[in-house]
Design an enzyme around this catalytic site. Sequence first.
Site, PDB file in Angstrom:
ATOM      1  N   ASN A 164       0.823  -1.213   0.000  1.00  0.00           N
ATOM      2  CA  ASN A 164       0.000   0.000   0.000  1.00  0.00           C
ATOM      3  C   ASN A 164       0.862   1.270   0.000  1.00  0.00           C
ATOM      4  OD1 ASN A 164       1.014   0.085   2.591  1.00  0.00           O
ATOM      5  ND2 ASN A 164      -0.959   0.123   3.632  1.00  0.00           N
TER       6      ASN A 164
ATOM      7  N   GLU B  29       1.254   4.621   7.190  1.00  0.00           N
ATOM      8  CA  GLU B  29       0.232   4.095   6.293  1.00  0.00           C
ATOM      9  C   GLU B  29      -0.341   5.238   5.442  1.00  0.00           C
ATOM     10  OE1 GLU B  29       0.199   1.045   6.150  1.00  0.00           O
ATOM     11  OE2 GLU B  29      -0.040  -0.018   8.056  1.00  0.00           O
TER      12      GLU B  29
END
Length: 245
Positions: A135, A142
């Site tokens: 990702n 993140e």
Amino acid sequence: MNITVFDSRAALVDHAADLISEFVTTAPAAVLGLATGGTMMPIYENLIGRHNLGLVSFSRTSGFLLDEYVALPRSHSQTYRNVIHRLFERHVDVLPGSIIGPDGNASALAAECERYDRQVSEAGVGLQLLGIGRNGHIGFNEPGASPGSRTRVVTLAQATRDDNARFFTSPQQVPTQAITQGIGTIRAGKRLLIVAQGTHKAAAVRAAISGPITPALPASALQLHSNVTFLLDTKAASSIPPAAL
Ligand code: PGA
């Protein structure tokens, strides 16, 4: 950006170990930023092999971990402190206490993050090893993490928990939170070495190298750094536009 693509994983691992060995051998007091994760394991194995042959010493090296799970018991085999000890530290001549990570069991986590950020910044990382998540995460930054972020507690993306489930006996055991160095903290390292292998990393690698700089793809912030080296296998490099190579 310096991008090198390798036909064989062995050649990639050997080249990464070359760069690390050269750094710890030539820097008077080498401060190494250490990553964990599957990609790094063969690189540590390679370095241990070199150490056993007397080719490299880590006695003047200190190391700082990128991240650590929150509230995983200190004795758990998957704390990154224990992982780096098992896979690297105990096999080489690094001095006791020279590999440091944030304390994911601190009673005051925010204060621990601040303290660790200061410690890393004051030491000044010379060479930072990095993997990249599918990702686009670096460390546990993140999607959504800002390019200037500092060390803090984060909630892990479901994709990350799914990817890391292979290291635990059941997916539920993967912690939901971690302490991670921020992207700003990581970018303060003098040289960044990003290693990626496999088709599942291709989209993230392409976006990191040639996409817009956006919090949606944390690794894209590496474009803001002046000394970044990507070491990729052909699969991880397969989506990079030829003009970017
Ligand atoms: P991996 O993890 O090396 O296990 O693929 C890399 C990362 O998530 O940073």
